[in-house]
Design a protein around this motif. Sequence first.
Motif, PDB file in Angstrom:
ATOM      1  N   UNK A 224      -8.116  -0.766  -7.587  1.00  0.00           N
ATOM      2  CA  UNK A 224      -6.760  -0.790  -7.025  1.00  0.00           C
ATOM      3  C   UNK A 224      -5.694  -0.502  -8.069  1.00  0.00           C
ATOM      4  N   UNK A 225      -4.532  -0.115  -7.558  1.00  0.00           N
ATOM      5  CA  UNK A 225      -3.306   0.017  -8.343  1.00  0.00           C
ATOM      6  C   UNK A 225      -2.217  -0.698  -7.557  1.00  0.00           C
ATOM      7  N   UNK A 226      -1.752  -1.813  -8.078  1.00  0.00           N
ATOM      8  CA  UNK A 226      -0.735  -2.638  -7.421  1.00  0.00           C
ATOM      9  C   UNK A 226      -1.145  -3.046  -6.006  1.00  0.00           C
ATOM     10  N   UNK A 227      -2.444  -3.203  -5.815  1.00  0.00           N
ATOM     11  CA  UNK A 227      -2.932  -3.561  -4.492  1.00  0.00           C
ATOM     12  C   UNK A 227      -2.572  -4.962  -4.058  1.00  0.00           C
ATOM     13  N   UNK A 228      -2.291  -5.830  -5.017  1.00  0.00           N
ATOM     14  CA  UNK A 228      -1.943  -7.213  -4.679  1.00  0.00           C
ATOM     15  C   UNK A 228      -0.438  -7.425  -4.554  1.00  0.00           C
ATOM     16  N   UNK A 229       0.339  -6.351  -4.690  1.00  0.00           N
ATOM     17  CA  UNK A 229       1.792  -6.435  -4.570  1.00  0.00           C
ATOM     18  C   UNK A 229       2.229  -5.967  -3.178  1.00  0.00           C
ATOM     19  N   UNK A 230       3.232  -6.623  -2.615  1.00  0.00           N
ATOM     20  CA  UNK A 230       3.703  -6.252  -1.288  1.00  0.00           C
ATOM     21  C   UNK A 230       4.258  -4.827  -1.270  1.00  0.00           C
ATOM     22  N   UNK A 231       3.904  -4.087  -0.239  1.00  0.00           N
ATOM     23  CA  UNK A 231       4.491  -2.776  -0.010  1.00  0.00           C
ATOM     24  C   UNK A 231       5.955  -2.950   0.394  1.00  0.00           C
ATOM     25  N   UNK A 232       6.772  -1.929   0.207  1.00  0.00           N
ATOM     26  CA  UNK A 232       8.193  -2.042   0.545  1.00  0.00           C
ATOM     27  C   UNK A 232       8.383  -2.358   2.021  1.00  0.00           C
ATOM     28  N   UNK A 233       7.454  -1.923   2.847  1.00  0.00           N
ATOM     29  CA  UNK A 233       7.473  -2.244   4.275  1.00  0.00           C
ATOM     30  C   UNK A 233       6.052  -2.076   4.794  1.00  0.00           C
ATOM     31  N   UNK A 234       5.732  -2.844   5.843  1.00  0.00           N
ATOM     32  CA  UNK A 234       4.417  -2.670   6.463  1.00  0.00           C
ATOM     33  C   UNK A 234       4.438  -1.536   7.481  1.00  0.00           C
ATOM     34  N   UNK A 235       5.646  -1.220   8.009  1.00  0.00           N
ATOM     35  CA  UNK A 235       5.787  -0.161   9.024  1.00  0.00           C
ATOM     36  C   UNK A 235       4.724  -0.337  10.115  1.00  0.00           C
ATOM     37  N   UNK A 236       4.161   0.770  10.587  1.00  0.00           N
ATOM     38  CA  UNK A 236       3.172   0.682  11.669  1.00  0.00           C
ATOM     39  C   UNK A 236       1.790   0.245  11.185  1.00  0.00           C
ATOM     40  N   UNK A 237       1.635   0.075   9.873  1.00  0.00           N
ATOM     41  CA  UNK A 237       0.376  -0.476   9.364  1.00  0.00           C
ATOM     42  C   UNK A 237       0.159  -1.889   9.901  1.00  0.00           C
ATOM     43  N   UNK A 238       1.249  -2.560  10.291  1.00  0.00           N
ATOM     44  CA  UNK A 238       1.151  -3.929  10.757  1.00  0.00           C
ATOM     45  C   UNK A 238       0.370  -4.018  12.068  1.00  0.00           C
ATOM     46  N   UNK A 239       0.174  -2.875  12.712  1.00  0.00           N
ATOM     47  CA  UNK A 239      -0.580  -2.862  13.962  1.00  0.00           C
ATOM     48  C   UNK A 239      -2.059  -3.166  13.739  1.00  0.00           C
ATOM     49  N   UNK A 240      -2.562  -2.930  12.523  1.00  0.00           N
ATOM     50  CA  UNK A 240      -3.961  -3.261  12.217  1.00  0.00           C
ATOM     51  C   UNK A 240      -4.187  -4.776  12.264  1.00  0.00           C
ATOM     52  N   UNK A 241      -3.391  -5.598  11.550  1.00  0.00           N
ATOM     53  CA  UNK A 241      -3.611  -7.043  11.663  1.00  0.00           C
ATOM     54  C   UNK A 241      -3.382  -7.589  13.073  1.00  0.00           C
ATOM     55  N   UNK A 242      -2.426  -7.047  13.816  1.00  0.00           N
ATOM     56  CA  UNK A 242      -2.213  -7.517  15.192  1.00  0.00           C
ATOM     57  C   UNK A 242      -3.456  -7.227  16.034  1.00  0.00           C
ATOM     58  N   UNK A 243      -4.021  -6.031  15.880  1.00  0.00           N
ATOM     59  CA  UNK A 243      -5.244  -5.688  16.607  1.00  0.00           C
ATOM     60  C   UNK A 243      -6.402  -6.596  16.200  1.00  0.00           C
ATOM     61  N   UNK A 244      -6.487  -6.917  14.909  1.00  0.00           N
ATOM     62  CA  UNK A 244      -7.562  -7.791  14.434  1.00  0.00           C
ATOM     63  C   UNK A 244      -7.447  -9.183  15.041  1.00  0.00           C
ATOM     64  N   UNK A 245      -6.226  -9.708  15.083  1.00  0.00           N
ATOM     65  CA  UNK A 245      -6.027 -11.037  15.668  1.00  0.00           C
ATOM     66  C   UNK A 245      -6.365 -11.013  17.156  1.00  0.00           C
ATOM     67  N   UNK A 246      -5.996  -9.934  17.847  1.00  0.00           N
ATOM     68  CA  UNK A 246      -6.352  -9.809  19.258  1.00  0.00           C
ATOM     69  C   UNK A 246      -7.868  -9.822  19.426  1.00  0.00           C
TER      70      UNK A 246
END
Length: 460
Positions: A224-246
């Motif tokens: 990784x490169x800065x993989x443990x640092x927050x991205x400036x925004x999650x944008x539509x990537x946030x749909x992956x965790x929502x789908x996982x929780x579903x």
Amino acid sequence: MNGFWYTAAIALSFSAVLTLQGGLKLHSLTFLSQQFQPPQAQTLKTQPLQAQTVELPVETGSDSQRLPSDQGDEEPSSASESTVPAAKTVDKNAAAQAYQRAIELANQAVKAYGEARDADTDEQKLTFTRRERFLWQASLQKLATIPEKSALYERAVNKQIQYKQLLATAESKLAEADSAFLTDIIYNLDIDPQSVHITLCQIDDGAPQQPLTNGQLSSQQCRHHQGDQQMASAASMIKVPIAMVLMHKVSTENIDLSQEIYIDPGNFTEDADGAKIEVGREYPLREVMGRMIDQSNNIATNQLIDYLGRDYIEQTLKQMGYVNTYAGHKLAGDQITPVNAGTLGNYSTSHDITAMMIKIYRQETPADEQLVKALVGQTDRELGYEALKNMGPAVVWLGEKTGQNNRVLATTLAMKIGEERYALTVALNYSGDVYALQQIVHGVAAHILETGPIIARSQR
């Protein structure tokens, strides 16, 4: 831990490793002086355990005494020894043997650290540091076998705390060296390294089963490169965790994905081109989730946040180990904000998103198959798919989720290179440079093609 403190910790570990807590010594102090001799002059001396009793010299004197029994510190008489069940005596000896072997392995790890420090080339340093990591891991595995009822248990716990710290430092050195190729790719594109987040992990079942611990990924399984640092925004990537929780809810509560849910008009906002779901109608959960992923549908996302509930989403993500992700803010288009959008913005790291992709593509639950189908059906193929499509038959795109707003351009994808599968997440902060992101994905795949898998089959 910087170099000074790590050296100090290693120095302390000589004392801690050579002298057992409680006064038992496994090795003569001549070992300490041997550490600074040439490697060929160093030999590791161990004292074999007797079949039925463990007699080790005491640091404060020349007499010998037995390890304390589970019942007390007094040495049992010969008569009492004859009445002790053989199985219990064997258990004590097994614990003592495991503890002694753990100390021997730790001694060798300290030696490997010294050899890495004195090595002439970077390649030699890495070779010895890899050996050091292996030995700390092996020592910890031995300590973990000592049962709680054993008189050695408390000492074993204290050793584990110390050795885990030393293991973490060795892993950090290796992770930095192994991930250097990512930095090279970034610099060759002449973009700011501080604006880039990359996490690459091997997926296949031969790799470690728990890639994410307290937000940190396995250094053996991932780069990784800065993989443990927050991205400036999650944008539509946030749909992956929502789908996982579903999918988690569906699996644990035995919910039929054919169950229909109502799309509340209050969740309306502008959608991506081609994303079609109408408010005021009912759709099967399977279709709502699928359109959220493959069409990046914002209305579907907002409805699923309501369906799951913010508290449930947050608690489930934490329970699953994704401590650096929040997915409770509804998505808005250019002009229309949905009702009850939320006050805390969504966020995540490329570590968390990649770890989610690993879980999804391992298909640990039957519901994960539906999520894989949605990722494979992704309609936006401008990023990862485009970067891999002309790399030949050895590289196969396996699915993707993209995201973009005015703060980030990002993608997370699965790919097969040779015989192994990988999850890769790339995000560029405050950039819409599609070409740069494509080149990063292409460069990562090319590196794996050239150098081979992160974890070779022979290492599993």
